[in-house]
Design an enzyme around this catalytic site. Structure first.
Site, PDB file in Angstrom:
ATOM      1  CG  PHE A  58      17.900   4.303  -5.669  1.00 48.29           C
ATOM      2  CD1 PHE A  58      17.586   3.713  -6.891  1.00 48.29           C
ATOM      3  CD2 PHE A  58      18.435   5.577  -5.689  1.00 48.29           C
ATOM      4  CE1 PHE A  58      17.789   4.375  -8.092  1.00 48.29           C
ATOM      5  CE2 PHE A  58      18.640   6.244  -6.884  1.00 48.29           C
ATOM      6  CZ  PHE A  58      18.321   5.655  -8.081  1.00 48.29           C
ATOM      7  CB  ILE A  59      13.429   2.255  -0.614  1.00 48.61           C
ATOM      8  CG1 ILE A  59      13.363   2.203   0.915  1.00 48.61           C
ATOM      9  CG2 ILE A  59      12.265   1.508  -1.233  1.00 48.61           C
ATOM     10  CD1 ILE A  59      12.167   2.945   1.496  1.00 48.61           C
ATOM     11  CD  GLU A  79      22.906   7.148  -1.714  1.00 49.67           C
ATOM     12  OE1 GLU A  79      22.454   7.662  -2.741  1.00 49.67           O
ATOM     13  OE2 GLU A  79      22.728   5.945  -1.419  1.00 49.67           O
ATOM     14  CD  GLN A 116      21.046  10.550  -5.022  1.00 51.95           C
ATOM     15  OE1 GLN A 116      21.193   9.856  -6.022  1.00 51.95           O
ATOM     16  NE2 GLN A 116      22.035  11.124  -4.391  1.00 51.95           N
ATOM     17  CG  PHE A 117      15.694   9.058  -7.130  1.00 49.39           C
ATOM     18  CD1 PHE A 117      14.781   9.769  -7.900  1.00 49.39           C
ATOM     19  CD2 PHE A 117      17.021   9.462  -7.141  1.00 49.39           C
ATOM     20  CE1 PHE A 117      15.186  10.864  -8.655  1.00 49.39           C
ATOM     21  CE2 PHE A 117      17.430  10.557  -7.891  1.00 49.39           C
ATOM     22  CZ  PHE A 117      16.509  11.255  -8.657  1.00 49.39           C
ATOM     23  CB  ALA A 118      10.844   6.219  -3.331  1.00 53.88           C
ATOM     24  CD  GLU A 126      20.538   3.291  -1.905  1.00 51.66           C
ATOM     25  OE1 GLU A 126      21.296   2.317  -2.129  1.00 51.66           O
ATOM     26  OE2 GLU A 126      20.605   4.353  -2.535  1.00 51.66           O
ATOM     27  CG  HIS A 185      15.627   8.061 -11.467  1.00 44.11           C
ATOM     28  ND1 HIS A 185      16.126   7.407 -12.550  1.00 44.11           N
ATOM     29  CD2 HIS A 185      16.678   8.269 -10.644  1.00 44.11           C
ATOM     30  CE1 HIS A 185      17.432   7.236 -12.417  1.00 44.11           C
ATOM     31  NE2 HIS A 185      17.789   7.747 -11.258  1.00 44.11           N
TER      32      HIS A 185
END
Lengths: 82, 325
Positions: B86-87, B29, B82-84, B60, B127
């Site tokens: 959101f995985i 992203e 973008q941030f772990a 994602e 985050h």
């Protein structure tokens, strides 16, 4: 003199940069003073003061760097729209 | 030699691997013109163009799914979360597809998912997480978590060259706080090899990621104040674990403290403690001690976050406690 600066509502970054500049001025002043030392004690004292100011700059730059690092993180966090 | 931050080291690794191998490409992203939320991919769009630095929709699952598709056709995608945190949205693609394709169909899946993880950055519960343990439980994935700029660069290069799906947890707190002199020569750090960050004889401290620095601070203080010599092991790769080095150290010191930033329960520390108990029980003089974040979501308040996370003081106290046995 101190009041003059703080009345301007400086940011912490500006304050730290000002502190670093002042320490650099002090190093220059102490170096000149050291050149005029007349005794072993004066020689030692100005050397120590110069070293102290160098150490102050390291501490101030570390904190400035910490603020910059967090600012970049804050930008990423505020960019995120989730 | 030039000074590079942890973040710049990652950028350099991406650049060098893309230059070296045309099959390497990036997707994520706003990683293109914008350079990513943290600016890790800054300059790469300009250098390699939009066909190799691809901006994706905010999905994602689609990012990881596309990476899997590309990988099984012979490309080497590097996907950015973008941030772990959101995985999780792409969890199924990773554990059900990427992790099992080689086992099911003998098809290699050479892909990397970069996951900016970790707290201490006042990011709150969405985050700041360290979700490595979820993937540690899934056979078929490799997991990497560098602490130094050198390892950030060298491990990413190895991850890109690996024929397995690799989740690369890069710690956000370290991005601009870790600065090192890096050589001009190529750095490639093999996966699966831990590193001894500090030599010691009295206690083994096993850790990774940002906690390496907290452990080193604690070890320094323990030596200065109590003459306790702690051997600090930076795991660097979490899957596969370098059990050989861990067991060698345990045999030498007979005392173990495991430190991770991820929450305590079900964490990687639990698995390491179990393996030490199975393989080196007779060498232990004390129970294995774990120091980790509390079993709560990451607090947003700085005061609470400081309390929530491990730090040098907590590690210092834990080691003193272990030394009393």
């Amino acid at each position: 003199m101190t009041k003059k600066y703080f009345d301007k509502m400086l940011s912490m970054q500006e304050i730290l940069r000002l502190c670093i500049d002042k320490e650099k001025d002090l190093i220059e002043f102490y170096t000149q003073a050291h050149n005029h030392a007349r005794t072993v004690e004066e020689d030692k004292m100005f050397k120590a003061l110069i070293e102290d100011s160098h150490q102050h700059i390291v501490t101030l730059e570390k904190q400035l760097s910490e603020i910059k690092a967090q600012q970049e993180t804050d930008k990423a966090l505020s960019y995120d729209v989730y | 030699m030039a000074t590079s931050t942890y973040l710049e080291a990652i950028n350099q690794a991406l650049f060098e691997e893309m230059e070296r191998d045309e099959s390497v490409f990036l997707l994520g992203e706003d990683i293109g013109i914008y350079g990513g939320a943290f600016k890790v991919t800054k300059g790469l769009y300009k250098a390699f163009g939009g066909d190799r630095v691809i901006d994706t929709p905010i999905s994602e699952s689609a990012i990881i799914g596309s990476a899997i598709g590309a990988a099984i056709t012979g490309l080497r995608p590097v996907a950015e979360m973008q941030f772990a945190d959101f995985i999780t949205v792409g969890f199924n693609q990773l554990v059900a597809n990427a992790a099992t394709l080689y086992y099911r169909h003998n098809i290699p899946v050479p892909m990397v998912v970069r996951a900016p993880s970790g707290g201490g950055i006042r990011g709150g519960p969405f985050h700041s997480r360290n979700p490595e343990a979820w993937f540690f439980h899934q056979p078929g994935l490799k997991i990497v978590a560098p602490a130094t700029a050198r390892d950030a660069k060298g491990l990413l290069k190895s991850s890109i060259r690996d024929n397995n799906p690799v989740i690369y947890f890069e710690h956000k707190y370290l991005y601009r706080r870790v600065k090192e002199e890096l050589p001009k020569e190529e750095i490639v750090v093999p996966l699966g090899k831990a590193n001894i960050s500090r030599e010691g004889d009295d206690v083994t401290v096993i850790t990774y990621g940002a906690m390496v620095f907290e452990c080193l601070d604690a070890a320094k203080k323990l030596f200065e104040e109590h003459d306790i010599s702690a051997q600090v092991i930076d795991l660097r790769t979490l899957q596969p674990l370098d059990m050989e080095l861990i067991l060698q150290s345990v045999q030498k010191t007979s005392r173990v403290v495991i430190v991770h930033e991820a929450s305590l329960s079900g964490g990687i520390g639990a698995e390491i403690a179990a393996r030490i108990s199975e393989k080196a029980f007779e060498y232990l003089d004390a129970p294995v001690k774990r120091i980790a974040s509390l079993d709560t979501p990451t607090p947003f308040s700085p005061i609470l976050e400081n309390e929530f996370m491990p730090n040098a003081e907590k590690i210092y106290n834990a080691i003193l406690e272990i030394m009393k046995f």
